[in-house]
Design a protein around this motif. Structure first.
Motif, PDB file in Angstrom:
ATOM      1  N   GLN B  66     -41.717 -40.817  27.972  1.00  0.00           N
ATOM      2  CA  GLN B  66     -41.200 -42.188  27.754  1.00  0.00           C
ATOM      3  C   GLN B  66     -40.141 -42.201  26.476  1.00  0.00           C
ATOM      4  O   GLN B  66     -40.269 -41.560  25.438  1.00  0.00           O
ATOM      5  N   LEU B  67     -38.809 -42.379  26.867  1.00  0.00           N
ATOM      6  CA  LEU B  67     -37.725 -42.495  25.838  1.00  0.00           C
ATOM      7  C   LEU B  67     -37.170 -43.746  25.501  1.00  0.00           C
ATOM      8  O   LEU B  67     -37.066 -44.485  26.280  1.00  0.00           O
ATOM      9  N   ARG B  68     -36.727 -43.877  24.106  1.00  0.00           N
ATOM     10  CA  ARG B  68     -36.219 -44.995  23.898  1.00  0.00           C
ATOM     11  C   ARG B  68     -34.812 -44.756  23.376  1.00  0.00           C
ATOM     12  O   ARG B  68     -34.069 -45.732  23.583  1.00  0.00           O
ATOM     13  N   LYS B  69     -34.391 -43.693  23.163  1.00  0.00           N
ATOM     14  CA  LYS B  69     -33.114 -43.069  22.771  1.00  0.00           C
ATOM     15  C   LYS B  69     -32.507 -41.676  23.226  1.00  0.00           C
ATOM     16  O   LYS B  69     -33.455 -40.873  23.370  1.00  0.00           O
ATOM     17  N   GLY B  70     -31.253 -41.593  23.258  1.00  0.00           N
ATOM     18  CA  GLY B  70     -30.991 -40.348  23.621  1.00  0.00           C
ATOM     19  C   GLY B  70     -31.525 -39.695  25.033  1.00  0.00           C
ATOM     20  O   GLY B  70     -31.406 -40.605  25.977  1.00  0.00           O
ATOM     21  N   GLU B  71     -31.590 -38.354  25.559  1.00  0.00           N
ATOM     22  CA  GLU B  71     -31.936 -38.013  26.782  1.00  0.00           C
ATOM     23  C   GLU B  71     -32.879 -36.694  26.595  1.00  0.00           C
ATOM     24  O   GLU B  71     -32.671 -36.101  25.580  1.00  0.00           O
ATOM     25  N   ILE B  72     -33.534 -36.601  27.598  1.00  0.00           N
ATOM     26  CA  ILE B  72     -34.186 -35.268  27.678  1.00  0.00           C
ATOM     27  C   ILE B  72     -34.242 -34.437  28.952  1.00  0.00           C
ATOM     28  O   ILE B  72     -34.329 -35.251  29.984  1.00  0.00           O
ATOM     29  N   ASN B  73     -34.455 -33.250  29.030  1.00  0.00           N
ATOM     30  CA  ASN B  73     -34.606 -32.537  30.192  1.00  0.00           C
ATOM     31  C   ASN B  73     -35.736 -31.833  30.237  1.00  0.00           C
ATOM     32  O   ASN B  73     -36.116 -31.038  29.231  1.00  0.00           O
ATOM     33  N   LEU B  74     -36.617 -31.961  31.430  1.00  0.00           N
ATOM     34  CA  LEU B  74     -37.972 -31.132  31.193  1.00  0.00           C
ATOM     35  C   LEU B  74     -37.898 -30.133  32.488  1.00  0.00           C
ATOM     36  O   LEU B  74     -37.850 -30.483  33.526  1.00  0.00           O
ATOM     37  N   GLU B  75     -38.268 -28.876  32.218  1.00  0.00           N
ATOM     38  CA  GLU B  75     -38.289 -27.914  33.117  1.00  0.00           C
ATOM     39  C   GLU B  75     -39.708 -27.202  33.156  1.00  0.00           C
ATOM     40  O   GLU B  75     -40.051 -26.894  32.298  1.00  0.00           O
ATOM     41  N   ILE B  76     -40.183 -26.964  34.520  1.00  0.00           N
ATOM     42  CA  ILE B  76     -41.511 -26.224  34.590  1.00  0.00           C
ATOM     43  C   ILE B  76     -41.551 -25.069  35.473  1.00  0.00           C
ATOM     44  O   ILE B  76     -41.005 -25.050  36.439  1.00  0.00           O
ATOM     45  N   THR B  77     -41.885 -23.994  34.724  1.00  0.00           N
ATOM     46  CA  THR B  77     -41.830 -22.712  35.444  1.00  0.00           C
ATOM     47  C   THR B  77     -43.133 -22.014  35.548  1.00  0.00           C
ATOM     48  O   THR B  77     -44.067 -22.298  34.517  1.00  0.00           O
ATOM     49  N   ASP B  78     -43.235 -21.388  36.589  1.00  0.00           N
ATOM     50  CA  ASP B  78     -44.858 -20.751  36.598  1.00  0.00           C
ATOM     51  C   ASP B  78     -44.576 -19.366  35.880  1.00  0.00           C
ATOM     52  O   ASP B  78     -43.658 -19.011  35.346  1.00  0.00           O
ATOM     53  N   PRO B  79     -45.715 -18.553  35.850  1.00  0.00           N
ATOM     54  CA  PRO B  79     -45.849 -17.453  35.058  1.00  0.00           C
ATOM     55  C   PRO B  79     -44.678 -16.330  35.207  1.00  0.00           C
ATOM     56  O   PRO B  79     -44.360 -15.337  34.866  1.00  0.00           O
ATOM     57  N   ASN B  80     -44.315 -16.411  36.728  1.00  0.00           N
ATOM     58  CA  ASN B  80     -43.366 -15.455  37.385  1.00  0.00           C
ATOM     59  C   ASN B  80     -41.859 -15.798  37.010  1.00  0.00           C
ATOM     60  O   ASN B  80     -40.920 -15.194  37.416  1.00  0.00           O
ATOM     61  N   GLY B  81     -41.894 -17.168  36.368  1.00  0.00           N
ATOM     62  CA  GLY B  81     -40.539 -17.480  36.026  1.00  0.00           C
ATOM     63  C   GLY B  81     -39.819 -18.258  37.056  1.00  0.00           C
ATOM     64  O   GLY B  81     -38.786 -18.930  36.903  1.00  0.00           O
ATOM     65  N   ASN B  82     -40.700 -18.682  38.218  1.00  0.00           N
ATOM     66  CA  ASN B  82     -39.876 -19.647  39.235  1.00  0.00           C
ATOM     67  C   ASN B  82     -40.034 -20.864  38.680  1.00  0.00           C
ATOM     68  O   ASN B  82     -41.226 -21.635  38.393  1.00  0.00           O
ATOM     69  N   LYS B  83     -38.768 -21.560  38.942  1.00  0.00           N
ATOM     70  CA  LYS B  83     -38.846 -22.930  38.517  1.00  0.00           C
ATOM     71  C   LYS B  83     -39.788 -23.906  39.596  1.00  0.00           C
ATOM     72  O   LYS B  83     -39.607 -23.904  40.880  1.00  0.00           O
TER      73      LYS B  83
END
Lengths: 345, 154
Positions: B66-83
């Protein structure tokens, strides 16, 4: 049955299943064409105790922003009536075909709310332009968007099929071993590439490719992506501009072309300057071949003076002036007094 | 005596067959982890790691932002580095603005037989003010392949 043969069997069945989907891309629309109005019409059986009866239409400016939520991208919000119908006017949409996202928000949540995954996944994508006639049916069930039906709109039906094919990636956990998973992933990615290769709609093609982990797929299938970029080389939409940034060599190639043109122009300019300079130097060297008296006569000719005036100025006879003039013409390789006036010195 | 030993062997075989299907065997080993990250005009990148060991065969990962100001990017990767997923949340207002608006983004996925190792959630904020909740639920479920993910999540 050995593990190896069972893996092959799984791969075979998945490939056959996916191929049958992919084959339907070339022509059939899947639904009978219905008389429709321009615009995006939808129907959803929304549980209004949980969900606000409002539908939001957002523009997705490029595929990397498919899962970006902000108020800036919401271009229209419409009320969902008691019968569950809603309608967006397509007339306000940009002229060119774009990717859009329709989403719903829970009561108490801000309008700009996106849920990815799970039973409350609250959005779906579609392709539209001002001429689009899109009829959507959202069937709810255990999930908010349990089944999506889009009638008589080929690009969007293709998106649904891509979603189904890509949905296999989410079910990878049914295949326990990592070998099996890799086989299934490979089969799904192969089919997504087949779709991207066979569709005539550029956005459908990109939609299929962006379903994969593209970074990894580009490394493994360079030839496919090379051909794909070549096929859509004239496509100048923002979607393709952003897609091309995944290929640094393509970017370099794009930079190389203007660079070659620029260097070519500079070289041409230098050559032209050198030619002018050499001509000027040649003329100067011709001028230096004149005697002191001839140079004096030359300057007076340049001032536009007649033979008689020159003879008076230099205190020499008219016949000597004529002789100097002839020598000047001969040495400077010119033939008239006008040429003298135009001569650089 | 011979018949008796055969009966005993058969009984043991039946018990061994029934035991994994019994309610006793369905007991799950659970490990829930919740992390709450508060952001205040944050622009520094950070990572949250969720370690999966062989003891678990099911992972449910919920990321709520939940954001009130600005911006954010979230990236999820597995232990092999695959997105495995990515999403962004943006507001129209930066930190200098007195106006705020709330934008929500959630990512909820479940995995059977998740890869062992560190699952990484990369946070890339730009002048972001808000909260990020990361909830990871790890379980060991016997005969997990016989159960649909939705049933486990429920």
């Amino acid at each position: 049955m050995s593990t190896k043969s069972s893996v092959k069997l799984v791969k075979y069945f998945i490939s056959a299943f996916l191929l049958s989907w992919a084959c339907s891309f070339s022509g059939s629309t899947g639904c009978a064409a219905l008389p429709q109005q321009k615009g995006i019409h939808g129907e959803i059986e929304l549980d209004t105790t949980v969900w606000a009866p409002v539908a939001y239409l957002s523009i997705v400016p490029d595929f990397t922003q498919k899962y970006t939520m902000s108020y800036q991208t919401i271009i229209e919000r419409v009320k969902i009536d008691e019968s569950g119908s809603f309608q967006f006017s397509s007339q306000t949409l940009p002229e060119k075909e774009h990717l859009y996202r329709i989403h719903f928000s829970k009561k108490g949540d801000p309008p700009a709310s996106m849920i990815i995954g799970g039973k409350d996944e609250n959005h779906f994508f579609l392709i539209a332009n001002p001429e689009s006639e899109i009829n959507i049916q959202v069937k709810t069930g255990p999930r908010l968007i349990n089944k999506l039906v889009i009638k008589a709109n080929t690009p969007n039906q293709s998106l649904l099929k891509i979603n189904e094919v890509a949905g296999f990636l989410d079910t990878l956990d049914y295949y326990g071993s990592s070998v099996n998973r890799d086989f299934v992933r490979q089969a799904v990615n192969d089919q997504l590439r087949v779709i991207a290769d066979s569709s005539h709609n550029p956005l459908v093609c990109l939609y299929a490719l962006y379903q994969m982990d593209m970074e990894t797929d580009i490394k493994l299938n360079q030839e496919f992506y090379h051909d794909f970029l070549k096929r859509w080389s004239k496509e100048d939409s923002e979607y393709f501009k952003v897609f091309r940034t995944n290929f640094p060599e393509y970017k370099r190639l794009n930079l190389l072309f203007p660079l070659i043109i620029g260097i070519g122009l500079i070289i041409t300019l230098v050559i032209i300057l050198l030619i002018f300079r050499s001509r000027r130097l040649a003329k100067e060297s011709l001028y230096s071949s004149l005697s002191v008296q001839e140079r004096k006569v030359f300057q007076l000719l340049k001032e536009g003076k007649s033979n008689k005036e020159i003879s008076e100025d230099c205190a020499i006879s008219i016949s000597t002036v004529k002789s100097h003039v002839n020598n000047i013409f001969s040495k400077l390789n010119i033939s008239s007094r006008k040429d003298v006036m135009d001569y650089p010195k | 005596m011979k018949n008796f030993s055969k009966t005993i062997t058969a009984a043991i075989a039946i018990i061994l067959f029934i035991l994994p299907n019994s309610s006793f065997a369905q007991e799950q080993v659970k490990f829930d982890l919740t992390r709450q990250i508060s952001l205040k005009n944050e622009s520094a990148k950070s990572e949250v790691k969720v370690k999966i060991s062989e003891a678990y065969n099911f992972l449910q990962l919920d990321i709520l932002c939940q954001l009130r100001k600005g911006e954010i990017n979230l990236e999820i990767t597995d232990p092999n580095g695959n997105k495995k997923g990515e999403f962004s949340v943006k507001t129209n207002f930066g930190d200098s603005s007195t106006t705020t608006e709330i934008v929500n983004g959630s990512w909820m996925k479940s995995f059977k037989h998740p890869l062992n190792g560190d699952w990484v959630i990369k946070l890339t904020p730009k002048s972001a003010t808000g909260e990020v909740h990361i909830v990871s639920r790890m379980k060991f479920i016997p005969q997990i392949d016989m159960i649909h993910v939705d049933e486990i999540v429920r």
